[in-house]
Motif scaffolding. Structure first.
Motif, PDB file in Angstrom:
ATOM      1  N   SER A   1       6.881  10.352   9.483  1.00  0.00           N
ATOM      2  CA  SER A   1       7.337  11.582   8.837  1.00  0.00           C
ATOM      3  C   SER A   1       6.461  11.838   7.613  1.00  0.00           C
ATOM      4  CB  SER A   1       8.811  11.461   8.440  1.00  0.00           C
ATOM      5  OG  SER A   1       9.242  12.629   7.788  1.00  0.00           O
ATOM      6  N   ARG A   2       5.713  12.936   7.641  1.00  0.00           N
ATOM      7  CA  ARG A   2       4.778  13.241   6.557  1.00  0.00           C
ATOM      8  C   ARG A   2       5.307  14.288   5.589  1.00  0.00           C
ATOM      9  NH1 ARG A   2       0.223  10.788   8.416  1.00  0.00           N
ATOM     10  NH2 ARG A   2       0.068  10.543  10.678  1.00  0.00           N
ATOM     11  N   ALA A   3       6.544  14.713   5.753  1.00  0.00           N
ATOM     12  CA  ALA A   3       7.112  15.747   4.883  1.00  0.00           C
ATOM     13  C   ALA A   3       8.215  15.192   3.999  1.00  0.00           C
ATOM     14  CB  ALA A   3       7.647  16.901   5.733  1.00  0.00           C
ATOM     15  N   LEU A   4       8.185  13.880   3.714  1.00  0.00           N
ATOM     16  CA  LEU A   4       9.218  13.273   2.893  1.00  0.00           C
ATOM     17  C   LEU A   4       8.941  13.524   1.417  1.00  0.00           C
ATOM     18  CD1 LEU A   4       9.540   9.802   4.684  1.00  0.00           C
ATOM     19  CD2 LEU A   4      11.019  11.782   4.958  1.00  0.00           C
ATOM     20  N   ILE A   5       9.998  13.649   0.634  1.00  0.00           N
ATOM     21  CA  ILE A   5       9.876  13.731  -0.828  1.00  0.00           C
ATOM     22  C   ILE A   5      10.654  12.601  -1.494  1.00  0.00           C
ATOM     23  CG2 ILE A   5       9.500  16.213  -0.866  1.00  0.00           C
ATOM     24  CD1 ILE A   5      12.472  16.514  -1.603  1.00  0.00           C
ATOM     25  N   GLN A   6      11.251  11.737  -0.686  1.00  0.00           N
ATOM     26  CA  GLN A   6      11.937  10.553  -1.189  1.00  0.00           C
ATOM     27  C   GLN A   6      11.639   9.395  -0.248  1.00  0.00           C
ATOM     28  OE1 GLN A   6      16.097  11.519  -1.549  1.00  0.00           O
ATOM     29  NE2 GLN A   6      15.866  12.371  -3.588  1.00  0.00           N
ATOM     30  N   LYS A   7      11.511   8.217  -0.802  1.00  0.00           N
ATOM     31  CA  LYS A   7      11.197   7.046   0.009  1.00  0.00           C
ATOM     32  C   LYS A   7      11.728   5.816  -0.701  1.00  0.00           C
ATOM     33  CE  LYS A   7       9.066   4.937   3.458  1.00  0.00           C
ATOM     34  NZ  LYS A   7       9.571   5.046   4.826  1.00  0.00           N
ATOM     35  N   ALA A   8      12.192   4.846   0.065  1.00  0.00           N
ATOM     36  CA  ALA A   8      12.697   3.595  -0.488  1.00  0.00           C
ATOM     37  C   ALA A   8      12.431   2.479   0.502  1.00  0.00           C
ATOM     38  CB  ALA A   8      14.201   3.693  -0.803  1.00  0.00           C
ATOM     39  N   GLY A   9      12.174   1.306  -0.002  1.00  0.00           N
ATOM     40  CA  GLY A   9      11.936   0.154   0.857  1.00  0.00           C
ATOM     41  C   GLY A   9      11.227  -0.945   0.096  1.00  0.00           C
ATOM     42  N   TYR A  10      11.054  -2.070   0.773  1.00  0.00           N
ATOM     43  CA  TYR A  10      10.382  -3.216   0.170  1.00  0.00           C
ATOM     44  C   TYR A  10       8.866  -3.052   0.279  1.00  0.00           C
ATOM     45  CZ  TYR A  10      14.612  -5.984  -0.489  1.00  0.00           C
ATOM     46  OH  TYR A  10      15.807  -6.454  -0.925  1.00  0.00           O
ATOM     47  N   LEU A  11       8.176  -3.376  -0.823  1.00  0.00           N
ATOM     48  CA  LEU A  11       6.718  -3.383  -0.875  1.00  0.00           C
ATOM     49  C   LEU A  11       6.253  -4.634  -1.603  1.00  0.00           C
ATOM     50  CD1 LEU A  11       5.981   0.320  -1.908  1.00  0.00           C
ATOM     51  CD2 LEU A  11       5.683  -0.660   0.367  1.00  0.00           C
ATOM     52  N   ASN A  12       5.055  -5.078  -1.273  1.00  0.00           N
ATOM     53  CA  ASN A  12       4.419  -6.160  -2.023  1.00  0.00           C
ATOM     54  C   ASN A  12       3.562  -5.549  -3.119  1.00  0.00           C
ATOM     55  OD1 ASN A  12       5.532  -8.113  -0.369  1.00  0.00           O
ATOM     56  ND2 ASN A  12       3.786  -8.172   1.009  1.00  0.00           N
ATOM     57  N   ILE A  13       3.722  -6.018  -4.348  1.00  0.00           N
ATOM     58  CA  ILE A  13       2.951  -5.516  -5.477  1.00  0.00           C
ATOM     59  C   ILE A  13       2.076  -6.630  -6.008  1.00  0.00           C
ATOM     60  CG2 ILE A  13       4.864  -6.005  -7.068  1.00  0.00           C
ATOM     61  CD1 ILE A  13       3.852  -3.695  -8.789  1.00  0.00           C
ATOM     62  N   ARG A  14       0.842  -6.273  -6.319  1.00  0.00           N
ATOM     63  CA  ARG A  14      -0.101  -7.267  -6.839  1.00  0.00           C
ATOM     64  C   ARG A  14       0.002  -7.321  -8.354  1.00  0.00           C
ATOM     65  NH1 ARG A  14      -6.657  -7.059  -6.612  1.00  0.00           N
ATOM     66  NH2 ARG A  14      -6.216  -5.538  -8.236  1.00  0.00           N
ATOM     67  N   ASN A  15       0.195  -8.531  -8.879  1.00  0.00           N
ATOM     68  CA  ASN A  15       0.290  -8.764 -10.322  1.00  0.00           C
ATOM     69  C   ASN A  15      -0.774  -9.761 -10.734  1.00  0.00           C
ATOM     70  OD1 ASN A  15       2.615  -7.128 -10.654  1.00  0.00           O
ATOM     71  ND2 ASN A  15       3.890  -8.792  -9.884  1.00  0.00           N
ATOM     72  N   LYS A  16      -1.377  -9.524 -11.872  1.00  0.00           N
ATOM     73  CA  LYS A  16      -2.365 -10.449 -12.402  1.00  0.00           C
ATOM     74  C   LYS A  16      -1.676 -11.613 -13.091  1.00  0.00           C
ATOM     75  CE  LYS A  16      -6.345  -7.392 -13.054  1.00  0.00           C
ATOM     76  NZ  LYS A  16      -7.343  -6.890 -14.030  1.00  0.00           N
ATOM     77  N   THR A  17      -2.051 -12.817 -12.715  1.00  0.00           N
ATOM     78  CA  THR A  17      -1.485 -14.019 -13.341  1.00  0.00           C
ATOM     79  C   THR A  17      -2.487 -14.699 -14.254  1.00  0.00           C
ATOM     80  OG1 THR A  17      -2.136 -15.325 -11.401  1.00  0.00           O
ATOM     81  CG2 THR A  17       0.098 -14.397 -11.424  1.00  0.00           C
ATOM     82  N   GLY A  18      -3.706 -14.233 -14.268  1.00  0.00           N
ATOM     83  CA  GLY A  18      -4.750 -14.809 -15.114  1.00  0.00           C
ATOM     84  C   GLY A  18      -5.940 -13.873 -15.147  1.00  0.00           C
TER      85      GLY A  18
END
Length: 662
Positions: A273-290
């Motif tokens: 679906s390419r016409a969404l204006i809301q979205k929710a769900g699990y994502l992996n986020i990259r964080n700097k640890t050093g």
């Protein structure tokens, strides 16, 4: 009958969202409080039972002791016969009373203490055991998801991937089953705790009434109605528990009867679906640890208005991560992971790299964030606008009947020519002629989405003797004469190249608008979101596209070959220009280059027009001096002011604008 208002929905057990976890924590807190209270209440009941049991033993001992009076050898025992007979009668009465106390003690043990012990050892212990199983299943699922997220993209092994996918599906199914059993037990506990509180006291009261019934008929009659109502309530709660338990068992069987593909990642069968204006769900986020190390965390993301929110597990509410208005979203390659995309703020200072679980989620997240970045959510009917934009993108490759129909829908059809120049009568006559899209661009013309610098040209520009282009207009000691002339105007803009294509005509703005429409439509249809920022340098002799990292010129156009330029009528950040190229004996050919700027496209068009005027005025020194005098410059004469700014603040603003555009 009191109803249970709060329940854990079994349908949400598979998604395992933070909202469900938050509600689950409330149920767990309630179960912990109930456990502590049950232990304290059981201690009080055991104390009552102990006191009653001691009372039975005491009365039995008393009855025996009264009978022992006759056997005593008192020196002065004469006249004790009446006392002895009286004591024997007392002993008989106490013995009968002892039987009542013993019966009461047995009833207290069976009807008050035993149900509470059974509730603690069976129901509460079951809750604790199911909680441990659920936590173990959750940890196993998290470990399987981490292993799945680390699957390489370049060296993909189908056997390893299949094993990891099966492991994820097994752990996810195991967690789903454990969650539903745990949820069912917690829901049933809301009923059972009421029964557990009422049933012991009901049994205790019945035992006391039976104990005092012979001498307290009046009291028992007063309590009969109340106890009957309590009994009816208890029976009603138990029947409701049976009905609800059957419904939960049926729902559990239905939810477990789904196909195994539900538990497998990247097996979405539904269309994107390419016409969404809301979205929710699990994502992996990259964080700097050093300095050079990074870590990936799996968190729950959702959109709220124009903001991207994140809610860790166990948190009551989510927090804002990034303002999505006017931000850019593009696919990226990151650490050999699949389905990664990057969100960059408008000023470029903040960026996030996220990883989706599947290709469908990956594409929907990018489309949704792009829709929000366009501020569609601020319209009256954002869903309809998003659907309309998607349909427009799908229909964009189909030529419309006339360009004039698009002009009629423009909010400002009488807009002036770029740079604030008036529209001449000849140009008005050109625009008044209805041009078909086929007259402007040949159908099926290929589109180039990026400008790749050949390795030979890169080496040639970096050899000894070659000089890198300075984007800020500063000259070096060995500058040649042409650079001195170009110093009359050097303006740099931060742009992103969107595409170029060959066109039939090079002297109308309509061909630029049509090329913009087809380039944007092709990018939307083929999911091409990635763009590279470059510097567009405009001088009084040429236009150069420069790599900001290496300062190497990607492509250069002579100013005399730029036949037409215009900004988009609705999107102020889009602009394009037509370049004429011709061989010695061939007819000239035209190409349109489309760019997206960090500033208004009108400013770039104004600068190109000004550069052309300077180039034309070079032949007449007086006209050139008059033109340079009329140009809005900073106090030091080095930078061109694109806005009307004067005084001391104009110099600072001009320098800041030049730095931001560079």
């Amino acid at each position: 009958m009191p109803a249970v208002h709060h329940k854990l929905l079994l349908e949400e057990a598979l998604q395992d969202s933070p909202q469900t976890r938050s509600l689950l924590s409330v149920f767990e807190e309630d179960a912990g409080t109930l456990t502590n209270y049950t232990n304290q209440l059981l201690q009080s009941m055991q104390r009552v039972f102990g006191a009653q049991n001691e009372m039975a033993l005491a009365t039995e001992q008393l009855s025996k002791q009264l009978l022992e009076y006759e056997k005593q050898n008192f020196a002065l025992a004469k006249g004790d016969e009446e006392v002895i007979s009286t004591l024997q009668q007392f002993a008989k009465s106490v013995e009968e009373l002892n039987a009542l106390h013993s019966e009461l003690s047995t009833q207290i043990a069976d009807k008050m203490v035993f149900p509470m012990v059974q509730f603690r050892e069976k129901d509460l212990t079951e809750i604790s055991t199911l909680k441990e199983i659920f936590c173990i299943a959750t940890d196993e699922h998290e470990a399987a998801m981490v292993k799945y997220s680390r699957l390489p993209k370049k060296r993909e092994n189908e056997k390893v991937k299949a094993e990891v996918v099966r492991e994820v599906a097994y752990s996810r199914r195991k967690q789903h089953q454990a969650a539903m059993q745990y949820y069912c037990a917690l829901n049933a506990l809301q009923y059972r705790k009421r029964v557990a509180m009422l049933e012991p006291m009901l049994g205790y009261t019945h035992a006391q009434i039976n104990f005092f019934k012979k001498g307290m008929e009046l009291v028992s009659k007063k309590l009969d109605g109340f106890l009957n109502s309590v009994s009816n309530m208890n029976e009603s709660i138990e029947s409701q528990l049976d009905i609800d338990a059957e419904v939960m068992r049926s729902s559990q069987r239905e939810l477990l009867s789904v196909d195994d593909s539900v538990y497998m990642p990247d097996h979405d069968q539904a269309a994107v679906s390419r016409a969404l204006i809301q979205k929710a769900g699990y994502l992996n986020i990259r964080n700097k640890t050093g300095l050079v190390t990074t870590a990936w965390d799996r968190l729950f993301f959702f959109t709220q208005g124009g903001n991207l929110m994140c809610q860790p597990r166990g948190a009551v509410a989510g927090g804002m991560v990034l303002d999505l208005d006017n931000s850019s979203v593009m696919a990226v390659d990151c650490e050999d992971r699949r389905y990664c995309f990057q969100i960059t703020s408008p000023n470029g200072k903040t960026s996030l790299i996220l990883q989706a679980e599947s290709k469908k989620e990956y594409e929907e997240w990018i489309c949704t964030l792009n829709n929000i970045s366009r501020q569609i959510y601020l319209t009256d009917n954002p869903e309809a606008v998003a659907i309309k934009l998607h349909q427009t993108a799908l229909q964009a490759v189909t030529p419309i009947t006339s360009f004039e129909k698009r002009a009629e829908g423009s909010p400002n059809p009488d807009r002036a020519k770029p740079g604030g120049l008036p529209v001449t009568n000849q140009e008005a006559e050109k625009t008044s002629v209805s041009l078909e899209p086929e007259d402007l661009i040949v159908p099926g013309t290929p589109i180039q989405f990026d400008i790749m610098l050949p390795a030979s040209e890169f080496l040639d520009q970096n050899r000894a003797g070659a000089r890198r282009t300075n984007p800020f207009g500063e000259t070096e000691e060995d500058d040649d004469e042409s650079d001195t002339h170009d110093s009359l105007l050097q303006q740099v803009f931060a742009v992103r190249f969107l595409g170029s294509m060959a066109v039939r005509s090079g002297h109308t703005q309509e061909v630029i608008y049509e090329a913009m429409r087809q380039v944007l439509a092709a990018r939307a249809i083929h999911n091409i979101f990635k763009t590279t920022e470059s510097h567009l340098m405009i001088s009084s002799s040429c236009i150069r596209l420069i790599d900001p990292q290496t300062q190497v010129t990607k492509i250069s156009f002579q100013l005399q070959d730029v036949s037409e330029f215009a900004a988009h009528q609705e999107n102020e950040r889009l602009m394009g220009f037509v370049v004429r190229s011709s061989a010695e004996d061939d007819e000239p050919s035209f190409s349109v280059f489309v760019f997206e700027s960090n500033t208004e496209g009108e400013k770039i068009c104004y600068t190109i027009n000004l550069a052309k005027e300077i180039a034309d005025a070079r032949k007449d020194p007086e006209a050139l001096a008059q033109l340079m005098k009329s140009m809005p410059l900073t106090n030091d004469g080095k930078f061109l002011l694109l806005d009307n700014e004067t005084g001391d603040t104009a110099e600072t603003a001009g320098q800041e604008e030049q730095e931001s555009e560079a």
